[in-house]
Design a protein around this motif. Structure first.
Motif, PDB file in Angstrom:
ATOM      1  N   LEU A 130       0.792  -1.109   0.031  1.00 14.47           N
ATOM      2  CA  LEU A 130      -0.057  -0.015   0.090  1.00 14.47           C
ATOM      3  C   LEU A 130       0.756   1.314  -0.161  1.00 14.47           C
ATOM      4  CD1 LEU A 130      -3.220  -0.208   0.387  1.00 14.47           C
ATOM      5  CD2 LEU A 130      -1.742  -2.319   1.142  1.00 14.47           C
ATOM      6  N   ARG A 131       0.512   2.360  -0.605  1.00 14.61           N
ATOM      7  CA  ARG A 131       0.997   3.510  -0.658  1.00 14.61           C
ATOM      8  C   ARG A 131       0.318   4.874  -0.549  1.00 14.61           C
ATOM      9  NH1 ARG A 131       4.587   2.370  -6.467  1.00 14.61           N
ATOM     10  NH2 ARG A 131       2.480   2.452  -7.205  1.00 14.61           N
ATOM     11  N   TRP A 132       0.995   5.789  -0.057  1.00 15.88           N
ATOM     12  CA  TRP A 132       0.449   6.954  -0.131  1.00 15.88           C
ATOM     13  C   TRP A 132       1.159   8.039  -0.987  1.00 15.88           C
ATOM     14  CZ3 TRP A 132      -3.674   8.759   2.147  1.00 15.88           C
ATOM     15  CH2 TRP A 132      -4.312   7.878   3.230  1.00 15.88           C
ATOM     16  N   PHE A 133       0.278   8.939  -1.819  1.00 14.07           N
ATOM     17  CA  PHE A 133       0.792   9.758  -2.714  1.00 14.07           C
ATOM     18  C   PHE A 133       0.353  11.086  -2.352  1.00 14.07           C
ATOM     19  CE2 PHE A 133       2.938   7.684  -6.791  1.00 14.07           C
ATOM     20  CZ  PHE A 133       2.718   6.333  -6.247  1.00 14.07           C
ATOM     21  N   ARG A 134       0.592  12.276  -2.913  1.00 14.99           N
ATOM     22  CA  ARG A 134       0.082  13.589  -2.801  1.00 14.99           C
ATOM     23  C   ARG A 134       0.235  13.994  -4.156  1.00 14.99           C
ATOM     24  NH1 ARG A 134       3.979  16.366   1.662  1.00 14.99           N
ATOM     25  NH2 ARG A 134       5.784  16.775   0.439  1.00 14.99           N
ATOM     26  N   GLN A 135      -0.687  15.207  -4.306  1.00 13.51           N
ATOM     27  CA  GLN A 135      -0.525  15.949  -5.630  1.00 13.51           C
ATOM     28  C   GLN A 135      -1.143  17.366  -5.357  1.00 13.51           C
ATOM     29  OE1 GLN A 135      -3.315  14.407  -8.656  1.00 13.51           O
ATOM     30  NE2 GLN A 135      -1.863  15.194  -9.989  1.00 13.51           N
ATOM     31  N   THR A 136      -0.429  18.282  -5.776  1.00 14.92           N
ATOM     32  CA  THR A 136      -0.748  19.734  -5.859  1.00 14.92           C
ATOM     33  C   THR A 136      -1.362  20.287  -7.188  1.00 14.92           C
ATOM     34  OG1 THR A 136       1.504  20.535  -6.061  1.00 14.92           O
ATOM     35  CG2 THR A 136       0.550  20.467  -3.843  1.00 14.92           C
TER      36      THR A 136
END
Length: 120
Positions: free
Chosen positions: A34-40
């Motif tokens: 499982l992974r966490w990403f982020r985006q602006t």
């Protein structure tokens, strides 16, 4: 039906903490990375942290020492605890199952995202 549902985002002051959750269903959670990403806005989605089936973790440099990813296989939930938040952590955060993890995920699996806003 596969579902990934993030929660826990919000507005926090610089230096504060938040814990994000991603509740999942429709697949054998314990068997997946499982992974966490982020985006602006206007930018690519970037990897923040990952956790494998043996609970080994990896972090982006920006997250090391401040963020902790964890998983609860009994509840099929992955968490991201974020401490000492900075304005540059402001983003939409997504949980992810990598493409090719199994036949269920020919493509990346994504939740709808949760907004984290850090005020200075």
């Amino acid at each position: 039906q596969v579902q990934l549902v993030e929660s826990g985002g919000g507005l926090v002051q610089s230096g504060g903490s938040l814990t994000l959750s991603c509740a999942t269903s429709g697949f054998s959670f314990h068997a997946y990375v499982l992974r966490w990403f982020r985006q602006t806005p206007g930018k690519e989605r970037n990897l923040v942290a990952s956790i494998d089936t043996s609970e080994r973790t990896t972090y982006a440099d920006s997250a090391k020492g401040r963020f902790t990813i964890s998983r609860d296989n009994a509840k099929s939930v992955v968490y991201l605890k974020m401490n000492n938040l900075k304005p540059e952590d402001t983003a939409v955060y997504y949980c992810n199952v990598p493409a090719g993890s199994s036949w269920i995920f020919p493509n990346d699996g994504w939740g709808q995202g949760t907004q984290v806003t850090v005020s200075s």
